[in-house]
Each structure stands twice: as C-alpha cells, then as structure tokens.
Design an enzyme around this catalytic site. Structure first.
Site, PDB file in Angstrom:
ATOM      1  N   THR A  34       0.849  -1.199   0.000  1.00 51.05           N
ATOM      2  CA  THR A  34       0.000   0.000   0.000  1.00 51.05           C
ATOM      3  C   THR A  34       0.882   1.246   0.000  1.00 51.05           C
ATOM      4  O   THR A  34       1.936   1.254   0.635  1.00 51.05           O
ATOM      5  CB  THR A  34      -0.902  -0.022   1.254  1.00 51.05           C
ATOM      6  OG1 THR A  34      -1.799  -1.131   1.122  1.00 51.05           O
ATOM      7  CG2 THR A  34      -1.717   1.253   1.390  1.00 51.05           C
ATOM      8  N   GLY A  35       0.411   2.287  -0.685  1.00 52.97           N
ATOM      9  CA  GLY A  35       1.115   3.568  -0.597  1.00 52.97           C
ATOM     10  C   GLY A  35       1.430   4.169  -1.950  1.00 52.97           C
ATOM     11  O   GLY A  35       1.165   3.581  -3.011  1.00 52.97           O
ATOM     12  N   SER A  36       2.041   5.351  -1.901  1.00 52.44           N
ATOM     13  CA  SER A  36       2.275   6.124  -3.115  1.00 52.44           C
ATOM     14  C   SER A  36       3.463   5.606  -3.925  1.00 52.44           C
ATOM     15  O   SER A  36       3.629   5.978  -5.089  1.00 52.44           O
ATOM     16  CB  SER A  36       2.496   7.596  -2.744  1.00 52.44           C
ATOM     17  OG  SER A  36       3.558   7.709  -1.822  1.00 52.44           O
ATOM     18  N   ASP A  90       6.265  -3.927  -1.082  1.00 53.78           N
ATOM     19  CA  ASP A  90       5.566  -2.957  -0.232  1.00 53.78           C
ATOM     20  C   ASP A  90       6.472  -1.754   0.042  1.00 53.78           C
ATOM     21  O   ASP A  90       7.695  -1.834  -0.136  1.00 53.78           O
ATOM     22  CB  ASP A  90       5.159  -3.633   1.093  1.00 53.78           C
ATOM     23  CG  ASP A  90       3.956  -2.949   1.739  1.00 53.78           C
ATOM     24  OD1 ASP A  90       3.615  -1.813   1.347  1.00 53.78           O
ATOM     25  OD2 ASP A  90       3.371  -3.557   2.656  1.00 53.78           O
ATOM     26  N   ALA A  92       7.702   1.603   2.702  1.00 55.49           N
ATOM     27  CA  ALA A  92       8.090   1.766   4.108  1.00 55.49           C
ATOM     28  C   ALA A  92       8.166   3.254   4.421  1.00 55.49           C
ATOM     29  O   ALA A  92       8.362   4.079   3.522  1.00 55.49           O
ATOM     30  CB  ALA A  92       9.437   1.101   4.375  1.00 55.49           C
ATOM     31  N   GLY A 104       3.110   1.684   8.070  1.00 55.27           N
ATOM     32  CA  GLY A 104       1.775   1.988   8.592  1.00 55.27           C
ATOM     33  C   GLY A 104       1.375   3.436   8.449  1.00 55.27           C
ATOM     34  O   GLY A 104       0.317   3.839   8.915  1.00 55.27           O
ATOM     35  N   GLY A 105       2.236   4.223   7.758  1.00 59.48           N
ATOM     36  CA  GLY A 105       1.871   5.616   7.497  1.00 59.48           C
ATOM     37  C   GLY A 105       0.532   5.699   6.765  1.00 59.48           C
ATOM     38  O   GLY A 105      -0.236   6.641   6.954  1.00 59.48           O
ATOM     39  N   GLU A 112      -0.627  -5.563   5.995  1.00 52.78           N
ATOM     40  CA  GLU A 112       0.720  -5.641   5.420  1.00 52.78           C
ATOM     41  C   GLU A 112       1.566  -6.689   6.147  1.00 52.78           C
ATOM     42  O   GLU A 112       2.345  -7.413   5.532  1.00 52.78           O
ATOM     43  CB  GLU A 112       1.393  -4.271   5.490  1.00 52.78           C
ATOM     44  CG  GLU A 112       0.773  -3.274   4.516  1.00 52.78           C
ATOM     45  CD  GLU A 112       1.270  -1.847   4.673  1.00 52.78           C
ATOM     46  OE1 GLU A 112       1.167  -1.088   3.706  1.00 52.78           O
ATOM     47  OE2 GLU A 112       1.750  -1.484   5.762  1.00 52.78           O
ATOM     48  N   LYS A 130      13.761   7.737   3.035  1.00 45.97           N
ATOM     49  CA  LYS A 130      13.280   6.754   4.012  1.00 45.97           C
ATOM     50  C   LYS A 130      14.418   6.079   4.799  1.00 45.97           C
ATOM     51  O   LYS A 130      14.184   5.355   5.746  1.00 45.97           O
ATOM     52  CB  LYS A 130      12.459   5.657   3.304  1.00 45.97           C
ATOM     53  CG  LYS A 130      11.339   6.160   2.403  1.00 45.97           C
ATOM     54  CD  LYS A 130      10.235   6.782   3.190  1.00 45.97           C
ATOM     55  CE  LYS A 130       9.055   7.268   2.370  1.00 45.97           C
ATOM     56  NZ  LYS A 130       8.243   6.246   1.749  1.00 45.97           N
TER      57      LYS A 130
HETATM   58  C1  5RP Z   1       1.060   1.909   4.445  1.00 51.35           C
HETATM   59  C2  5RP Z   1       2.536   1.808   4.456  1.00 51.35           C
HETATM   60  C3  5RP Z   1       3.261   2.399   3.299  1.00 51.35           C
HETATM   61  O1  5RP Z   1       3.929   1.390   2.641  1.00 51.35           O
HETATM   62  C4  5RP Z   1       4.213   3.435   3.813  1.00 51.35           C
HETATM   63  O2  5RP Z   1       3.456   4.407   4.503  1.00 51.35           O
HETATM   64  C5  5RP Z   1       4.993   4.101   2.678  1.00 51.35           C
HETATM   65  O3  5RP Z   1       4.124   4.778   1.841  1.00 51.35           O
HETATM   66  P1  5RP Z   1       4.616   5.716   0.674  1.00 51.35           P
HETATM   67  O4  5RP Z   1       5.175   4.831  -0.376  1.00 51.35           O
HETATM   68  O5  5RP Z   1       3.358   6.438   0.252  1.00 51.35           O
HETATM   69  O6  5RP Z   1       5.625   6.667   1.247  1.00 51.35           O
HETATM   70  O7  5RP Z   1       3.155   1.272   5.339  1.00 51.35           O
HETATM   71  O8  5RP Z   1       0.511   1.413   5.628  1.00 51.35           O
END
Ligand code: 5RP
Length: 235
Positions: A34-36, A90, A92, A104-105, A112, A130
């Site tokens: 999940t995420g951008s 995934d 982070a 979990g952001g 996950e 990151k």
């Molecule tokens: C979602 C997450 C995402 O993987 C994490 O927040 C990173 O997201 P992004 O790629 O948008 O920075 O853990 O629960």
C-alpha cells in the site's frame, strides 16, 4: 527528509516502484503493498499484463490497493484459496541498515504484516528520504482495538516516553480500528525488543515495526536505483 523537492521524490518513487517489478515472474502469486510508491508497482504490473501477457495473481494489503489492482487487471486471490505468496512488494516509512522497518503511514500495517509473513520474500520500495540510522523519527503507527483505546494509549506512552496521538478522531483502518501514532524520535535502537514489548500490551492489534521481515530494499536516489540486500535475503 526535507532535502528533496516533491518532484524529485515523486520521480524516485516511480523509479523504485517500477524497478521492483523485475522480481515478478510469470505464474507468481504476490502480495501487493500500500502507498504512493507501490502505486507505481501496480501500474507497471498492469502494463506488463496488458502488453507482455504477464500472468500473475495477488493479495492486496488494503482496500485502496485492491481497487487499483482490479482497475489494472491484476487477478485477486482470496485467502481461502491461497496459503503462500511468492513475494510481497511494499513501501516503508523508514528503514535502517539491518532492513528493520517502520510501516503503517497509510494505516495498512496489520494487513501488510499478515501478507509479509505469508510471503517467500519481502521487497521494499523506497526513496532515499526513508533511509535512517536509527528508527523513530517517523511516528510509529500502532493499530489498537477500539475498546479502551485511551488506556492502551497510556500504556504505550509509558514505553514510548514521547507523545502518542490518536490519528484523527474519526480515522479507522480497513479493519475498523483506530491508529495511535507514537512519537519516539530517533531512539528505537532495539526494534526487535520494542516490537515485542508493544505487542505484549493487551489492546494493541499490531505494531508498525517490521523486524527481520524485509529481504531487499529497492532504493531510488537522484543518481539512480540501488538494491540493498540483507545477507540472509531469500530473494
Ligand atoms: C502503508 C505503508 C506504506 O507502505 C508506507 O506508509 C509508505 O508509503 P509511501 O510509499 O506512500 O511513502 O506502510 O501502511
């Protein structure tokens, strides 16, 4: 975190998200994060399905990921028909030199973690912002049961030492639980112990520390993409 422009960060997310698709082969069952950043992975997998005839199926880690995956033509699996995934890709929020993660952001940490623990390997897609020496600058997301969350929050505060905030009064995860964001600051020197200590609190559903879970980080920096592999990497 502030050293990159938003355009640079977006370009790095795209680069990492797409580069991770090199691990995906015909016939694989994959976990879809999940995420951008993972958004670019999903778009690239959709492209390969349409243009190259890639045959894969997957389990999503959030409702948002499920919708985008279906939109991109990635066949979805049910847990009733799937005991094991070949790999998961995934994002982070932070990772350290041992590839321990804060996640979990986006609020999807429980799903996950279930997906990561069911996978033959975990690939993390990340931009250079990151990477940290010590985890904890990013507030640690903790999914809690709604019952008595105020008391659970106090018990987390006793361990954290910093502020713990409920994420929005109306915010609930896809599982119907609140998230508490724990502001440790960059102090989580022993993430394995911290994960265990926090999980031992009744009321805590899951903690956004993923320790000894990731195998590879696909790290995008302005100069290009780098693969960071743990010595014990399964992939
Ligand atoms: C979602 C997450 C995402 O993987 C994490 O927040 C990173 O997201 P992004 O790629 O948008 O920075 O853990 O629960």
């Amino acid at each position: 975190m502030g050293q990159f422009t938003s355009e640079e960060k977006e370009a790095m997310k795209a680069e990492a998200g797409i580069a991770a698709c090199a691990f995906v082969e015909n016939g694989m069952r994959i976990g879809i994060g999940t995420g951008s950043t993972v958004k670019y992975t999903i778009l690239e997998l959709g492209r390969r399905i349409r243009e190259e005839g890639l045959e894969i199926s997957g389990i999503p880690t959030s409702d948002a990921t499920e919708s985008l995956s279906i939109e991109q033509g990635i066949p979805m699996l049910e847990w009733s028909d799937c005991e094991h995934l070949d790999l998961v890709i995934d994002g982070a929020d932070e990772f350290d030199s041992e590839l321990h993660l804060i996640k979990g952001g986006g609020g999807a940490l429980l799903r996950e973690k279930i997906v990561a623990e069911s996978s033959g390997g975990m690939i993390v897609v990340a931009d250079a912002s990151k990477r940290v020496e010590v985890l904890g600058e990013f507030p640690l997301p903790i999914e809690v049961n709604p019952y008595g969350w105020e008391q659970t929050k106090r018990r987390i505060e006793a361990i954290c030492g910093g502020v713990v905030n409920r994420r929005g009064p109306d915010y609930l995860t896809d599982n119907g639980n609140p998230i508490l964001d724990a502001h440790f600051g960059p102090t989580i020197e022993d993430p394995v112990k911290m994960e265990a200590d926090l999980r031992a609190i009744s009321g805590v559903v899951e903690v956004g520390l993923f320790t000894d879970t990731a195998d590879v980080v696909v790290l995008a920096a302005p100069g290009g993409c780098e693969l960071i592999r743990k010595p014990t990497a399964r992939l």
